[in-house]
Design an enzyme around this catalytic site. Structure first.
Site, PDB file in Angstrom:
ATOM      1  CE1 TYR A 150       2.346  -8.706   0.162  1.00 54.77           C
ATOM      2  CE2 TYR A 150       1.557  -7.231   1.874  1.00 54.77           C
ATOM      3  CZ  TYR A 150       1.379  -8.331   1.061  1.00 54.77           C
ATOM      4  OH  TYR A 150       0.211  -9.048   1.150  1.00 54.77           O
ATOM      5  CG  HIS A 184      -0.816  -5.239  -1.561  1.00 52.79           C
ATOM      6  ND1 HIS A 184       0.409  -5.866  -1.524  1.00 52.79           N
ATOM      7  CD2 HIS A 184      -1.749  -6.211  -1.732  1.00 52.79           C
ATOM      8  CE1 HIS A 184       0.217  -7.167  -1.661  1.00 52.79           C
ATOM      9  NE2 HIS A 184      -1.072  -7.397  -1.784  1.00 52.79           N
ATOM     10  CE1 TYR A 215      -7.710 -10.293   1.225  1.00 53.62           C
ATOM     11  CE2 TYR A 215      -7.572  -9.913  -1.125  1.00 53.62           C
ATOM     12  CZ  TYR A 215      -7.042 -10.425   0.034  1.00 53.62           C
ATOM     13  OH  TYR A 215      -5.825 -11.058   0.012  1.00 53.62           O
ATOM     14  CD1 TRP A 219      -1.417 -11.385  -6.271  1.00 56.05           C
ATOM     15  CD2 TRP A 219      -0.900  -9.544  -7.415  1.00 56.05           C
ATOM     16  NE1 TRP A 219      -1.298 -10.355  -5.362  1.00 56.05           N
ATOM     17  CE2 TRP A 219      -0.978  -9.218  -6.040  1.00 56.05           C
ATOM     18  CE3 TRP A 219      -0.596  -8.542  -8.327  1.00 56.05           C
ATOM     19  CZ2 TRP A 219      -0.760  -7.925  -5.570  1.00 56.05           C
ATOM     20  CZ3 TRP A 219      -0.383  -7.257  -7.855  1.00 56.05           C
ATOM     21  CH2 TRP A 219      -0.460  -6.963  -6.489  1.00 56.05           C
TER      22      TRP A 219
END
Length: 117
Positions: A18, A22, A41, A76
């Protein structure tokens, strides 16, 4: 601009993957987020998989709807769904548990300055 904070739970057995995913988010996805109204964000991940997200947007519902209308977001989300627990068949973008903001330093300081005027 409004501030939003949310949490999700990443599967512990997929934490490393994960994080890696990113580090190189697809440029098309990054641009879609910005165009949809996602600003400042960030994601924060605890060792046990507890994920906290922070985003600023004029309207999070509208920003989410704009993203839902894009092909890149559908792709995504399909790839990200397997990283999370407790979504009950929803994609991570629909399973956000929004947190209520109870304190903001700048807002309180601004309020003091407003009352002094």
């Amino acid at each position: 601009m409004r501030r939003y904070c949310f949490c999700l739970q990443v599967r512990q057995d997929r934490l490393t993957e994960y994080v890696e995913r990113h580090r190189q988010v697809w440029p098309e996805m990054l641009m879609a987020l910005r165009q949809a109204g996602w600003h400042n964000y960030s994601l924060f991940l605890r060792e046990d998989g507890f994920l906290v997200g922070y985003v600023e947007s004029p309207d999070l519902d509208a920003a989410q709807a704009a993203m839902a209308a894009t092909d890149v977001n559908r792709r995504w989300q399909a790839e990200m769904t397997g990283f999370f627990v407790g979504l009950d068949g929803r994609g991570p973008d629909q399973g956000l548990l929004l947190l209520t903001e109870i304190f903001n330093l700048d807002d309180q300081i601004d309020a003091i300055h407003e009352t002094e005027r």
